[in-house]
Design a protein around this motif. Structure first.
Motif: not given
Length: 97
Positions: A80-83, A88-89, A85-86, A77-78
């Motif tokens: 993968i960038s926050d963008n 995907f959600v 992850k967001k 998980s580290d």
């Protein structure tokens, strides 16, 4: 009397040694048979949808990559960038954003 005890002890030790030898030889042949079996490369490519990486015996040099329809590599998980992850959600749950 001491001769009889010595004879029984010697017999017991020889029997134990022979049993241990038989077990060791059987284990050796069992393990050598298992390690010499060929690997089915096609089943490796289809296993779980992830990419299988085959290395040379040195353990560092990559020899080949096997994948089925998609080239998937597991990451933590580290990595993968926050963008991402967001995004995907947001795609999965349109009510989130």
């Amino acid at each position: 009397m001491k001769k009889k005890i010595g004879y029984v002890l010697l017999t017991f030790m020889l029997t134990a040694f022979l049993c241990a030898l038989i077990i060791a030889v059987s284990l050796y042949f069992y393990l050598s048979r298992e390690s010499d079996s060929e690997v089915d490369i096609v089943s490796l490519a289809d296993a779980g949808g992830a990419t299988t990486i085959i290395y040379l015996p040195d353990g560092e040099t990559e020899l080949y990559r096997l994948h089925s329809e998609e080239n998937r590599i597991s990451v933590s998980s580290d990595e993968i960038s926050d963008n991402i992850k967001k995004a995907f959600v947001a795609i999965e749950d349109h009510r989130f954003y």
